[in-house]
Design an enzyme around this catalytic site. Structure first.
Site, mmCIF file in Angstrom:
data_model
loop_
_atom_site.group_PDB
_atom_site.id
_atom_site.type_symbol
_atom_site.label_atom_id
_atom_site.label_comp_id
_atom_site.label_asym_id
_atom_site.label_seq_id
_atom_site.Cartn_x
_atom_site.Cartn_y
_atom_site.Cartn_z
ATOM 1 N N ASP A 199 0.870 -1.177 0.000
ATOM 2 C CA ASP A 199 0.000 0.000 0.000
ATOM 3 C C ASP A 199 0.913 1.236 0.000
ATOM 4 O O ASP A 199 1.835 1.309 0.824
ATOM 5 C CB ASP A 199 -0.866 -0.030 1.270
ATOM 6 C CG ASP A 199 -1.589 1.278 1.481
ATOM 7 O OD1 ASP A 199 -2.135 1.833 0.508
ATOM 8 O OD2 ASP A 199 -1.580 1.783 2.620
ATOM 9 N N GLN A 201 0.518 4.035 1.151
ATOM 10 C CA GLN A 201 0.514 4.707 2.465
ATOM 11 C C GLN A 201 1.217 3.853 3.523
ATOM 12 O O GLN A 201 1.158 4.153 4.705
ATOM 13 C CB GLN A 201 -0.926 4.986 2.920
ATOM 14 C CG GLN A 201 -1.784 5.737 1.919
ATOM 15 C CD GLN A 201 -1.091 6.987 1.390
ATOM 16 O OE1 GLN A 201 -0.458 7.721 2.145
ATOM 17 N NE2 GLN A 201 -1.171 7.183 0.079
ATOM 18 N N ARG A 202 1.790 2.752 3.080
ATOM 19 C CA ARG A 202 2.548 1.822 3.943
ATOM 20 C C ARG A 202 1.669 1.046 4.916
ATOM 21 O O ARG A 202 2.157 0.475 5.874
ATOM 22 C CB ARG A 202 3.677 2.535 4.725
ATOM 23 C CG ARG A 202 4.661 3.315 3.848
ATOM 24 C CD ARG A 202 5.202 2.498 2.697
ATOM 25 N NE ARG A 202 6.376 3.088 2.053
ATOM 26 C CZ ARG A 202 6.368 3.717 0.878
ATOM 27 N NH1 ARG A 202 5.239 3.870 0.199
ATOM 28 N NH2 ARG A 202 7.496 4.171 0.362
ATOM 29 N N ARG A 203 0.364 1.023 4.680
ATOM 30 C CA ARG A 203 -0.499 0.159 5.491
ATOM 31 C C ARG A 203 -0.617 -1.188 4.769
ATOM 32 O O ARG A 203 -1.716 -1.611 4.372
ATOM 33 C CB ARG A 203 -1.883 0.783 5.654
ATOM 34 C CG ARG A 203 -1.869 1.984 6.563
ATOM 35 C CD ARG A 203 -3.187 2.722 6.506
ATOM 36 N NE ARG A 203 -3.215 3.776 7.494
ATOM 37 C CZ ARG A 203 -3.739 3.653 8.705
ATOM 38 N NH1 ARG A 203 -4.302 2.511 9.051
ATOM 39 N NH2 ARG A 203 -3.723 4.641 9.557
#
Ligand SMILES: Cc1cc2nc3c(=O)[nH]c(=O)nc-3n(C[C@H](O)[C@H](O)[C@H](O)COP(=O)(O)O)c2cc1C
Length: 223
Positions: A199, A201-203
């Site tokens: 992701d 957004q790093r999620r």
């Protein structure tokens, strides 16, 4: 000493490339199937349908007798209850390392889908019938090269390769269904399989399957 000119500004150029720019499909780890083979089947089918370039290419990591790892790209042959199958020349570096330490890691990366899959486990040799069928299905040039039985050996004179190939060609002409003893195929019987959906957004969503002898534990991992 590396030539400075080509490396100049590399750090900035690399940073400018960005990452995780593909198009992530839906992935709900809570709705994932009970076993990793089924989920892998779904993910590689999605990769094939999405036109990912060579989705069956994977990195095989092995370890030598001193515990030093080495890795290279191979082609996935199949996935079934025995595991993830691949074929190698037993005399090659990876073949020797697997003979000494029969554990391996496989890594797939499909940037177009921002997906990574990691498989680790013990390797077990496939039956001779599977090995023979795989070998005889390979293109002629690939069979000729395998019959040189020299993969991963150092060489200095390119004519050595041509001579060995000429010899292999004659061997194949005499015995078209020849399968060299050095050609082996293995299955990685999975002990852990991780599915990673990236992701921007790093999620990242991560789901690890762990074999527990009878079935599979499913564990969510922090991004
Ligand atoms: C896309 C791709 C597919 C490859 N497929 C195979 C394969 O299926 N089997 C194989 O032995 N080498 C394959 N290779 C070559 C290996 O990466 C490697 O160079 C070779 O097997 C020697 O590795 P080793 O010296 O560590 O044993 C492939 C390379 C690439 C880039």
């Amino acid at each position: 000493m590396a030539e400075q000119v080509v490396l100049e500004g590399l750090r900035q150029r690399l940073r400018g490339l960005g990452v995780l720019k593909g198009s992530a499909p839906e992935f709900d780890p809570d709705a994932a199937p009970a076993d990793p083979m089924t989920l892998f089947g779904e993910w590689i089918s999605t990769a094939i349908e999405a036109g990912v370039l060579e989705p069956h290419a994977m990195t095989l990591s092995t370890v030598d007798a001193q515990g030093r790892p080495s890795a290279r790209v191979l082609i996935l042959k199949d996935v079934d209850d025995a595991g993830w199958h691949f074929a190698v020349n037993a005399a090659s570096r990876k073949g020797r390392e697997l003979a000494g330490n029969p554990y391996a890691a496989l890594t797939f990366y499909w940037p177009e889908l921002v997906r990574q899959v990691r498989v680790t486990g013990r390797v077990t040799p496939d039956p001779a019938t599977v090995v023979a069928a795989d070998f005889l299905d390979r293109p002629l040039g690939s069979r000729e090269m395998a019959l040189t039985r020299r993969q991963s050996e150092p060489f200095t004179d390119p004519t050595e390769i041509e001579e060995a190939l000429d010899k292999a060609r004659l061997e194949l002409e005499a015995t078209p269904d020849l399968v060299p003893r050095e050609w082996v195929s293995y299955a990685v019987a999975p002990e852990e399989v991780e599915f990673w959906q990236g992701d921007p957004q790093r999620r990242h969503r991560r789901l690890r399957y762990e074999a527990d002898g009878a079935g599979w534990f499913r564990i969510r991992l922090w991004p």
